[in-house]
Write a protein that holds these residues in place. Structure first.
Motif, PDB file in Angstrom:
ATOM      1  N   ASN A  76      90.418  77.174  13.076  1.00 39.94           N
ATOM      2  CA  ASN A  76      89.758  78.338  12.794  1.00 39.94           C
ATOM      3  C   ASN A  76      90.766  79.389  12.204  1.00 39.94           C
ATOM      4  OD1 ASN A  76      87.478  76.904  13.773  1.00 39.94           O
ATOM      5  ND2 ASN A  76      87.806  77.554  15.753  1.00 39.94           N
ATOM      6  N   THR A  93      84.858  78.576  10.302  1.00 39.98           N
ATOM      7  CA  THR A  93      85.541  77.570  11.110  1.00 39.98           C
ATOM      8  C   THR A  93      86.393  76.479  10.219  1.00 39.98           C
ATOM      9  OG1 THR A  93      83.576  76.145  10.950  1.00 39.98           O
ATOM     10  CG2 THR A  93      83.848  77.386  12.841  1.00 39.98           C
ATOM     11  N   PRO A 202      85.557  79.965  19.223  1.00 46.11           N
ATOM     12  CA  PRO A 202      85.562  80.842  17.931  1.00 46.11           C
ATOM     13  C   PRO A 202      84.389  82.114  18.174  1.00 46.11           C
ATOM     14  CG  PRO A 202      84.656  78.864  17.594  1.00 46.11           C
ATOM     15  CD  PRO A 202      85.340  78.435  18.848  1.00 46.11           C
TER      16      PRO A 202
END
Length: 297
Positions: A76, A93, A202
């Protein structure tokens, strides 16, 4: 008058004179002893100071020296170290793509320079394609008080632009203040923790940055410990990242991104670009960025 003609001192006078000479001698001895003690104390203080400086340099150099020049790239993060928010708490991502090596850093080229600009345009910074959101790129250091103020002032506005699809926000977290902001290279350790979060959780990256700034340590101290960084990450909703943070898994990556940023002309943080145009760090950032966003086609 010759000595022979001088009046003879009485016994009492001779004893008084002897006592006075003894007193003077004792006082002179005390003064010498005081001088010796003062010099000794200052000598010890100076020696301790020198030892402390040497130890500090050894520790600081040791911490940096323990960081390899090559290591894994987190998931990411793009090729330039950027972690891009497309919406609040939502990253663009990408899988982890091999290793990085400090030896692979590059100086800016003509194609990576802003036309007519005084400073080079960092790699990967430019105007977003037509029809796409504007590209906002922010070089930050978790030990930087001005970065903390920037986030506190403009975070809501950045979120609004992302929600409206008008801009993406890319963070390049670097260790520019190692050796100055803390005695334990907190800048690089904090950046490593940020990339640990980006790699594993993330959706928690933005919350981690916000919380890390809220708990930013005082400049010149030891900085936050690795355990505290892990605590901040888990409080933001990430899983236990103690292995990644304590082992400095992405310290080589931070080293690479920081060195590349320096080569690209980033000498302070925050350094902010909107569609390739560099904010001067003065005036209202919202007004600066809004004009560029509005002018997009």
């Amino acid at each position: 008058m010759s000595p022979q003609n001088e009046p003879r001192l009485t016994k009492a006078q001779r004893q008084a004179a002897a006592r006075e000479r003894a007193r003077v001698q004792r006082e002179q001895q005390r003064r010498r002893e005081r001088r010796t003690r003062v010099l000794t104390i200052w000598g010890i203080v100076a020696a301790v100071a020198v030892i402390a400086v040497v130890i500090g340099l050894v520790v600081a150099n040791g911490i940096r020296g323990q960081v390899a020049d090559s290591g894994p790239r987190p998931a990411n993060a793009n090729a330039f170290g950027g972690v891009t928010l497309t919406k609040p708490n939502q990253l663009a991502t990408s899988p982890a793509a091999g290793d990085v090596n400090v030896a692979d850093t590059q100086s800016p080229t003509a194609s990576a320079s802003a036309s007519g600009s005084v400073l080079p345009l960092p790699h990967g910074v430019g105007k977003a394609p037509a029809g796409q959101p504007a590209q906002i790129i922010v070089f930050v250091d978790l030990a930087c008080p001005v970065c903390k103020n920037f986030e506190a002032t403009y975070a809501n506005q950045l979120d609004s632009w992302m929600k409206e699809g008008k801009a993406t926000v890319e963070y390049r977290v670097i260790g520019l203040l190692d050796g100055t902001a803390s005695t334990t290279n907190y800048s690089s350790r904090g950046a490593n923790a940020a990339y640990c979060v980006a790699n594993t959780a993330p959706t928690k990256f933005q919350r981690f940055l916000t919380s890390a700034y809220e708990q930013q340590p005082q400049e010149g101290g030891r900085g936050l410990s690795d355990d505290k960084l892990n605590e901040i990450a888990t409080s933001a909703g990430a899983p236990d990242l103690s292995s990644c943070i304590n082992n400095g898994t992405y310290r080589p990556f931070v080293k690479y991104v920081t060195d590349q940023s320096r080569l690209d002309g980033v000498s302070g943080t925050p350094t902010v670009f909107v569609d390739g145009q560099r904010w001067s760090n003065s005036g209202d950032f919202t007004a600066f960025a809004q004009k560029i966003i509005t002018a997009r086609k």
